[in-house]
Design an enzyme around this catalytic site. Structure first.
Site, PDB file in Angstrom:
ATOM      1  N   SER A  21      40.052  36.935  44.932  1.00  0.00           N
ATOM      2  CA  SER A  21      38.891  37.662  45.445  1.00  0.00           C
ATOM      3  C   SER A  21      39.123  38.640  46.575  1.00  0.00           C
ATOM      4  CB  SER A  21      37.813  36.663  45.895  1.00  0.00           C
ATOM      5  OG  SER A  21      37.268  36.032  44.759  1.00  0.00           O
ATOM      6  N   SER A  41      35.508  38.481  44.448  1.00  0.00           N
ATOM      7  CA  SER A  41      34.185  38.418  45.007  1.00  0.00           C
ATOM      8  C   SER A  41      34.024  39.234  46.291  1.00  0.00           C
ATOM      9  CB  SER A  41      33.808  36.958  45.307  1.00  0.00           C
ATOM     10  OG  SER A  41      34.706  36.387  46.221  1.00  0.00           O
ATOM     11  N   LYS A  71      32.706  39.592  55.514  1.00  0.00           N
ATOM     12  CA  LYS A  71      32.156  39.117  54.223  1.00  0.00           C
ATOM     13  C   LYS A  71      31.064  38.101  54.503  1.00  0.00           C
ATOM     14  CE  LYS A  71      33.763  37.175  49.785  1.00  0.00           C
ATOM     15  NZ  LYS A  71      34.914  36.673  49.028  1.00  0.00           N
TER      16      LYS A  71
END
Lengths: 96, 447, 476
Positions: free
Chosen positions: B149, B125, B50
């Site tokens: 997330s 996210s 990420k």
């Protein structure tokens, strides 16, 4: 709790953000809605509850006072900095 | 897509070949926009990272314009652990800007598609991580979870996503959103892979003062045959969509069939969780993001003087959602409001933590929904308050610091995955993985 | 008539090897931005880890101030934007500091003293440096993250004089326990003064004005005086409420006045909240045992010098005013055959007078051992006091030369052989019979003439005491 333009201006200053004219009303509305929502916490009885929260009761770890510096870090950061000269970060003048 | 467990048995040549093929596959699926770019470090099994986890020499931007130009000069502790254990950071995957969002629509790099429906969000996210794994474009990925997330995008994309107990995984090198809530976690194709990856990234780290200093691992004792007592929350599910309710019922039946004991419990109205979360997270975030001023790194927008430079850099560099949360955070911390909002929120966290502790007195796991619906369509959650309310099932877990794992249970009539989560006691990842493995085997979800 | 109310905040830079929250070196004079890392550069993902030595030195200070050591204390974030503050928040201790409720005694010249209460001492991180250069500023973060102890007094001080006494005492304590360099010019001892006035007898506290960035005791004294004048004038003119506001002012050394810092009031919302990246700072029993051990403090040392060396209060004060001087003295005394009385004079008068410019007690060409030896040579009468001055001058210019070699080179060995002195006296007496008559007749002052002549004849090397005694005996 109502959010108005005066409050938004104060928050902008603290945040170093400038919200454009055309977005101000919308943001005020959104913030009002959110603040209005989070006000629901006042419904909870928190009498006698600890005012600070931590996951564990542990003490903060203590580090030995032994120097250890990797020069690569500052070299790389200065190399890619928006504006640097002679290993300084250069910023426009500060109005005092 | 080969599993992580299988991939760890490949030799160097096989891995190189695999990575070349993977690159081509990723290229061929550019529309998905799960990957921002594909760089590789080391020769191990490729893991997608990420965009908020520091990988040395990579552009790491937290999905934001304000960090364009910043090159990470160091590795996060989790990246070091990957490298030490035969894994390789491979590709930077998309996310909501600064991890603030539930759809990945706020990324500077544009939206990511849900692999199951190109007009739906992958969640957020960690939407890029979930989409990459869900689309067979990654063996596994690292994500981060502050209010759901990891778990929510995992549920939306039909994969496994796990959030460790707060303090289990080092936050050193994770671009901070909310310091007391953030955790890095594995996003994988199945539960066992998640356990493998979890074991690798978790453990003590002297660089993170909030780290719990625990080095016990789950794989050695992983046991799907353990019989557990699992709490379900009937009132909670009432507000979820029919898809969720059906999946919930299915999961309960599966757990019973596997020999677990199901009991019913209740929790307080989640609306308080949302308030406590958005107050705490924005307060911490507003200070964590104050460092982004264009002075030392990232994208600077110069002004006539310093003050103007600060204003220009930040106003142009941050997206709308991030700005909202920065303003809100300064609001709840500012004098006059601090007691009523921030302090009140911390007290509420105690109430939430105690509530969970009470349930866990005689229960091993809690089965809970992850989201109120399947993945929504793009633009559906445009109103911030609507987006915040969609976090109702994941948020209290972060507030209490507990471990939780989201796994896919079924698909709805449109073929969209429905995931549910198991929640365990603090530091009881063993039970979490044992129970999850058992549920996974029983439901036998087909990707 | 007015009473002055002063409170002092002193930021002391601790002399640990590494910074407060990261392992970057704190050593100075390094190229800009070389002592930096992700934490003090505030890179994404960086985290703070507390330096154990900072806790140690804080507890030492608390012990020296007879304060309460809080076994549990916490850190807080204090938010403000400035390029020298990379994370745009300072980690400090607002709500629960590590040290509280201490005290410090100030001693007046007349021998009286006063106890000043210290409200707290808390740990916080220092900022970097901005160097202004025309249209731009240059930011150097080497100093960012250096550990500070902020020591805050109660507003117990009632005059500029008391303020200076407090600062000097605090400065001395810090140097004695060696937790920091405490150098005002270098910025490791920074003083902010809070000044207000009130009518005598009034118990209320009126508007407090803060004066920052004064880097010498002299200027602090002046700044307090001019600020008090300003406030008194405003009160007497009836313009107090308009002119005197709670604000921060700077002291203008050239104009000798204080002036307002523009725009600081607005930014005052620091939005303090508990630092989520750190857990509570806990002081264990083991730490209390180890960390409360401190060296002898100035007051104790002064009392000991009075009793052990028979020094008077004044000299004891002077010598113990700096730990360097006190140590210098004791090193001198370690030489045997050195009397405290002679040593005191030769340190506080003779050596002091010869320390000028960059030469100070720490780098003096004549070190403590050597000066002690010189005093020994005076006390054992090898040389006279007068000759010793010459020797000292010579030694100051020739660092490598030993005391005895200097004495030989200069030919200043005192003649104590009474036979030789007697012979010299006889010579002078015989050569000045007329003066002998005058002296015997009552012109007592002429005694000095004889002494002088004998000293001259001996080229200054005769022991003056012996000369005196022998002449007295001969002249009657």
């Amino acid at each position: 709790m109502q959010v108005d333009d005066a409050l938004l201006s104060r928050l902008e200053k603290l945040s170093f953000l400038k919200i454009s004219e055309d977005k101000r009303e919308e943001i005020i509305e959104q913030l009002s809605e959110i603040v209005g929502f989070v006000d629901n916490l006042s419904e909870l009885d928190t009498e006698g509850v600890d005012a600070t929260f931590a996951m564990s009761d542990a003490a903060t770890p203590l580090r030995e006072d032994t120097p250890d510096c990797n020069p690569e870090i500052h070299e790389e950061i200065l190399k890619h900095a928006p504006k640097s000269a002679d290993d300084f970060f250069i910023v426009p003048k500060i109005i005092e | 897509m080969i599993t992580l467990k299988e991939a760890l048995t490949l030799n160097k040549d096989e891995l190189n070949k695999f990575k070349d093929e993977l690159r081509n596959k990723i290229e061929a699926n550019k529309d998905l926009n799960a990957y921002i770019d594909v760089n590789s470090v080391g020769e191990g099994v490729p893991i997608a990272i990420k965009d908020n986890i520091q990988v040395k020499d990579w552009s790491i931007t937290s999905g934001s314009k304000i960090l364009q130009g910043y090159i990470a000069p160091y590795n996060a502790t989790v990246i070091k652990k990957l490298l030490d254990n035969g894994l390789s950071p491979f590709g930077r995957v998309n996310m909501d800007e600064f991890a603030m969002g539930s759809t990945t629509e706020s990324s500077f790099y544009g939206k990511t598609q849900n692999p199951h429906a190109s007009d739906r969000v992958p969640g957020g996210s960690s939407g890029g991580s979930a989409a990459a794994v869900g689309a067979g474009l990654a063996i596994a990925a690292l994500g981060s979870d502050t209010g759901g997330s990891i778990r929510q995008p995992a549920a939306f994309c039909g994969i496994v996503g796990m959030k460790p107990t707060y303090g289990r995984v080092s936050r050193y090198g994770l671009g901070a959103y909310a310091s007391s809530l953030d955790q890095i976690g594995p996003m994988t194709q199945n539960v066992e892979d998640a356990a493998i990856l979890y074991d690798i990234i978790s453990g003590s780290d002297e660089k993170d003062s909030t780290n719990a200093g625990r080095d016990d691992k789950v794989i050695p004792n992983l046991d799907a045959t353990r019989k557990l007592t699992i709490a379900v929350l009937p009132k909670y599910v009432e507000n979820a969509s029919q898809d969720i309710k059906d999946a919930y019922a299915k999961a309960i039946e599966a757990l019973k069939a596997a020999g677990h004991t199901i009991v019913e419990r209740e929790m307080m109205d989640a609306k308080y969780d949302i308030s406590a979360y958005y107050i705490t997270a924005t307060a911490e975030a507003t200070t964590n993001l104050a460092r982004y001023d264009g002075i030392r790194y990232g994208n600077r927008v110069e002004g006539k003087n310093l003050e103007e430079t600060f204003y220009n850099t930040r106003s142009e560099g941050f997206g709308d959602e991030v700005k909202r949360r920065i303003l809100l955070g300064n609001f709840v911390l500012s004098s006059g409001y601090y007691e009523a909002y921030y302090v009140k929120a911390q007290k509420t966290r105690h109430i939430i933590k105690d509530e969970y502790a009470k349930i866990f007195e005689d229960v091993d796991l809690i089965l809970s929904p992850v989201a109120p619906t399947v993945a929504p369509r793009f633009g559906e959650l445009a109103n911030p308050m609507d987006m915040y309310l969609s976090d109702i099932y994941t948020i209290s877990v972060n507030l209490a610091g507990l471990p939780a794992l989201s796994l896919p249970i079924t698909k709805n009539s449109e073929g969209m995955p429905v995931g549910l989560q198991l929640i365990a006691k603090a530091y009881d990842e063993q039970t979490l993985f044992d129970g999850a493995l058992s549920l996974e085997r029983e439901v036998a979800y087909k990707a | 008539m007015f009473e002055v109310v002063i409170g002092l905040e002193v930021h002391v830079q601790l002399n640990t090897k590494t910074k407060l929250f990261c392992s970057c070196p704190t050593s100075f004079n390094h190229k800009q931005n070389t002592n930096t890392c992700p934490t003090c550069l505030a890179l994404p993902g960086a985290l703070p880890v507390l330096n154990k030595e900072v806790v140690h030195k804080s507890i030492m200070l608390g012990t020296a101030l007879d304060a309460t050591i809080n076994r549990v204390s916490y850190f807080d974030r204090k938010s403000y934007f400035y390029p020298d503050s990379p994370s745009a928040y300072q980690i400090t201790q607002l709500y629960t500091p590590i040290v509280e409720h201490g005290k410090l005694q100030i001693d007046f010249e007349d021998g009286s003293n006063k106890t000043i209460r210290v409200n707290r001492a808390h740990i916080e991180a220092d900022a970097g440096k901005n160097i202004h250069d025309g249209d731009i500023s240059k930011v150097d973060l080497n100093r960012a993250g250096t550990p500070l102890l902020e020591i805050v007094s109660e507003p117990d001080l009632r005059s500029a004089e008391e303020a200076i006494l407090y600062l000097k005492k605090l400065h001395s304590i810090i140097r004695y326990i060696d937790i920091g360099d405490a150098n005002m010019q270098e910025g490791s001892f920074r003083v902010d003064v809070n000044v207000s006035i009130r009518p005598k007898g009034d118990e209320k506290l009126y508007t407090r004005v803060e004066i920052k960035n004064i880097n010498s005791f002299k200027f602090i004294q002046k700044a307090i005086e001019v600020e008090v004048s300003r406030q008194v004038e405003a009160w007497e003119d009836g313009t107090y409420d308009e002119e005197i506001v709670q604000e921060t002012r700077l002291f203008d050394q050239v104009k000798q006045e204080t002036r307002s810092m523009r725009g600081k009031e607005e930014a005052a919302d620091y939005r303090y909240f508990p630092e989520p990246d750190l857990l509570k700072c806990e002081v264990t029993d083991e730490m209390m045992e180890k960390y409360t051990k401190i060296p002898e403090l100035p007051d104790a040392k002064k009392e000991r010098f009075v009793s052990e060396y028979g020094m008077n209060q004044y000299n004891a004060s002077v010598i113990t005013s700096s730990v360097e001087m006190a140590n210098f003295f004791e090193t001198m005394m370690a030489e045997d055959g050195v009397s405290a009385k002679t040593a005191t004079t030769w340190l506080t008068v003779e050596l002091q007078a010869r320390l000028k410019g960059d030469v100070n007690i720490m780098n003096s060409p004549v070190d403590a051992k050597k000066l002690g030896f010189l005093v020994k040579r005076i006390d054992d009468k090898t040389i006279s006091g007068k000759a010793a001055k010459e020797v000292l001058d010579h030694l100051m210019e020739n660092e490598a030369v030993s005391v005895d070699d200097a004495i030989d080179t200069l030919g200043l060995k005192q003649v104590t052989d009474t036979g030789a002195i007697e012979a010299m006296c006889d010579e002078i007496i015989n050569a000045n019979q007329d003066k002998v008559e005058q002296y015997k007749a009552g012109k007592e002052k002429l005694f000095g003439f004889f002494v002088g002549q004998v000293m001259k004849a001996s080229k200054g090397s005769a022991n003056p005491q012996a000369v005196n005694e022998i002449l007295k005996a001969k002249l009657g």
